[in-house]
Design an enzyme around this catalytic site. Structure first.
Site, PDB file in Angstrom:
ATOM      1  N   ASP A   1       0.808  -1.214   0.000  1.00 21.43           N
ATOM      2  CA  ASP A   1       0.000   0.000   0.000  1.00 21.43           C
ATOM      3  C   ASP A   1       0.842   1.265   0.000  1.00 21.43           C
ATOM      4  O   ASP A   1       0.455   2.277  -0.583  1.00 21.43           O
ATOM      5  CB  ASP A   1      -0.944   0.001   1.201  1.00 21.43           C
ATOM      6  CG  ASP A   1      -2.142  -0.910   0.990  1.00 21.43           C
ATOM      7  OD1 ASP A   1      -2.149  -1.635  -0.013  1.00 21.43           O
ATOM      8  OD2 ASP A   1      -3.055  -0.892   1.816  1.00 21.43           O
TER       9      ASP A   1
ATOM     10  N   CYS B   1       1.148  -8.226   5.529  1.00 21.95           N
ATOM     11  CA  CYS B   1       0.726  -6.838   5.344  1.00 21.95           C
ATOM     12  C   CYS B   1      -0.737  -6.698   4.942  1.00 21.95           C
ATOM     13  O   CYS B   1      -1.268  -7.503   4.182  1.00 21.95           O
ATOM     14  CB  CYS B   1       1.631  -6.149   4.324  1.00 21.95           C
ATOM     15  SG  CYS B   1       3.345  -6.019   4.895  1.00 21.95           S
ATOM     16  N   ASP B   2      -1.330  -5.659   5.487  1.00 26.58           N
ATOM     17  CA  ASP B   2      -2.625  -5.106   5.140  1.00 26.58           C
ATOM     18  C   ASP B   2      -3.651  -6.110   4.661  1.00 26.58           C
ATOM     19  O   ASP B   2      -3.998  -7.024   5.385  1.00 26.58           O
ATOM     20  CB  ASP B   2      -2.445  -3.966   4.122  1.00 26.58           C
ATOM     21  CG  ASP B   2      -3.593  -2.966   4.201  1.00 26.58           C
ATOM     22  OD1 ASP B   2      -4.663  -3.322   4.710  1.00 26.58           O
ATOM     23  OD2 ASP B   2      -3.425  -1.824   3.773  1.00 26.58           O
TER      24      ASP B   2
ATOM     25  N   SER C   1      -4.888   4.809   5.251  1.00 25.62           N
ATOM     26  CA  SER C   1      -3.822   3.931   5.695  1.00 25.62           C
ATOM     27  C   SER C   1      -3.859   3.847   7.214  1.00 25.62           C
ATOM     28  O   SER C   1      -4.296   4.781   7.895  1.00 25.62           O
ATOM     29  CB  SER C   1      -2.476   4.484   5.238  1.00 25.62           C
ATOM     30  OG  SER C   1      -1.414   3.907   5.962  1.00 25.62           O
TER      31      SER C   1
END
Length: 562
Positions: A78, A119-120, A475
């Site tokens: 991201d 991640c994310d 974010s």
């Protein structure tokens, strides 16, 4: 075993022939087949080393008497995709990841699975896929990176780098200072060091009981993390070998109790606002009836006891680990009534209550007690009002006290790129509410994260005097009065589409209000003359996504029926 479908009986001779081509021997056909879903990819700092984890897991599974099969999912970074049209692909990648897990595991009838995300959206994507497959599954993330440091010892991270862009644009930071931050903010492999989305989701894996203790806080690429990887591999083989392991099928671990506990821990630690989006989608896959309005009811009872960057602090994940980790947070939360459901089963066999019974806060400056909490309410808030009849999300833990109640004049942009240009051109002034619309799941499409504009606002010194609302998302590194996930979104006719420059917008985080102060008669006039704005979509994948995706209040999940 489930895998007997592809390996037992005379009629499976062709199947076994193909499996022998991969190196299997006679003795392997009596062993459980374990899928290793690895999200290794070179371009993501939290993932470039995960192929090494995959090899460690393979060997540990072999040593424990299982047969390992590694397969990969895609991943989007991201931070690298931020601020340009690459971000349109970030949230949609969650669905590709979930589909990949379901496809490989069900096509080959594997008995159990270990997932290696970091991640994310990769974490929730794997969780969603695992729920569809519903076999015993353990999550073991790559682990967080340590915080970076400037030459003077000041802790910094990715959020520092994004905010430095705004400071540099204002002439408040030299080229040399910006370069120092660029080089030092992300010092090694791992998920970004603060309570951003990746680490938020990895800590929630602990809270839901689908990962081992330390999953969210033990640093990447350390002996402690490698030991955790090996332990997870050993445990998944033990589960696969059980005569009846249905007790540990994924939906029996990740159920209504687990979803509740995830939100409790999220509130206590002030996680990323993206956790709301992802947990709603996870609840949907788990067949758990959980509505977005339930979040405020949890938040009102949970004290916010751990403040982690970017929430106006220099504390990072390693500090939380040193202070007792997520278990210490859960143990402290459990002292207040029945907020945490302690009889929830974990993948390691004990209940949550048994797992945390001996946990202690080792540093009360990092993890506070309930009595000395940063706030007696949780770190996320869902806002409602005529602007968000289906809800909007704000990370209240990251808001300065003077911005918790705010009225300002709207300045509207129909895309993130328009907003970035407007902010850089000083069109945004103190007292404004920046409106970024047509960036929701349908409108973007893909619901872009807005770290670039929020970081510019912070870096330009407007963080304590400007709010931002969007039907897009933020974010985990975002801080300030940044309200996202506004639903209904502009592309489906939500009121956010009818805001005009100069309109008064009111927000009250403590009373959960997001309101456009324009009378009903004027709103009706605007509806009659309204012409929707449409982003041009060339991608075939994003066009399909746009047709099927729900809005953020429903987790931005894809519809299975038109």
């Amino acid at each position: 075993m489930r895998s007997d479908t592809i390996k037992k009986g005379f009629d499976k001779a062709p199947h076994r022939s193909l499996l022998r081509a991969t190196g299997l021997k006679d003795e392997d056909f009596d062993k459980p087949f374990i899928g290793i879903a690895n999200s290794y990819i070179d371009i993501i700092p939290g993932h470039f080393f995960l192929h090494e984890y995959g090899e460690i897991v393979k060997q540990a599974i072999r040593d424990a008497g299982g047969v390992p099969f590694v397969f990969n999912t895609i991943g989007v970074d991201d931070g690298i995709a931020m601020g340009h049209d690459g971000m349109l692909y970030s949230l949609p990648s969650r669905e590709i990841i979930a589909d990949s897990i379901e496809t490989v595991m069900n096509a080959h009838k594997l008995d159990a699975m270990i997932c290696i995300p970091n991640c994310d959206k990769i974490v929730p994507g794997m969780i969603m896929g695992a729920l569809r497959v519903n076999v015993p599954t353990i999550f073991v993330s790559g682990g967080p990176m340590p915080a970076g440091h400037k030459k003077d010892g000041t802790p910094i991270d990715l959020a520092t780098a994004f905010e430095a862009v705004g400071q540099h644009a204002e002439g408040k930071m030299s080229d040399a200072e910006l370069y120092e931050i660029e080089c030092e903010a992300c010092p090694s492999g791992g998920s970004c060091s603060g309570m951003f989305t990746a680490n938020s989701m990895n800590t929630l894996c602990e809270a839901m009981g689908i990962a081992l203790p330390g999953n969210g806080t033990v640093l990447a690429m350390t002996p402690e993390r490698i030991a955790m990887v090996k332990a997870a591999a050993k445990r998944i083989v033990a589960l696969a070998k059980m005569q009846d392991n249905s007790k540990y099928n994924f939906k029996n671990i990740l159920n209504a109790k687990a979803v509740h506990n995830a939100f409790v821990v999220d509130m206590a630690m002030g996680g990323s606002s993206n956790t709301v989006l992802h947990m709603l989608a996870i609840a949907n896959e788990a067949d758990v009836d959980f509505k977005i309005e339930n979040i405020n009811a949890i938040a009102e009872k949970v004290a916010h006891i751990a403040k982690i960057s970017p929430s106006l602090t220099t504390v990072h994940m390693k500090d939380i680990d040193n202070a007792g980790g997520v278990n210490a947070v859960m143990r402290e939360v459990s002292r207040r009534g029945n907020l945490l459901i302690t009889d929830a089963l974990t993948i390691t066999g004990e209940t949550i209550g048994e797992r945390i019974k001996d946990a202690k806060i080792l540093d009360e400056n990092i993890i506070h007690t309930n009595e000395n909490a940063y706030s007696q309410v949780g770190g996320l808030s869902i806002l409602f009002g005529n602007l968000a009849t289906e809800g909007a999300v704000v990370k209240s833990a990251g808001i300065a006290p003077n911005m918790r109640q705010f009225k300002g004049k709207a300045i509207c942009f129909n895309s993130q790129q328009q907003a970035l240009a407007g902010i850089m051109a000083h069109k945004v002034k103190a007292g404004d509410v920046v409106v970024i619309r047509y960036e929701g799941p349908k409108g973007g499409p893909g619901m872009q994260e807005m770290l670039a504009p929020t970081a510019l606002i912070q870096g330009m010194g407007l963080g304590a005097s400007v709010a931002l609302i969007t039907d897009g998302r933020f974010s985990g590194a975002t801080k300030g009065a940044s309200i996202g996930h506004v639903s209904p979104e502009a592309a489906e006719g939500g009121l956010i589409a009818l805001i005009e420059d100069g309109d008064e917008i009111e927000l009250d985080v403590d009373k959960h209000i997001l309101q456009l102060n324009v009378n009903d008669e004027e709103i009706l006039k605007r509806k009659h003359r309204y012409i929707p704005y449409k982003n041009e979509v060339k991608s075939k994948w994003l066009k399909r996504y746009q047709l099927l995706v729900s809005n953020a209040s429903n987790g931005a999940v894809l519809k299975t029926e038109l």
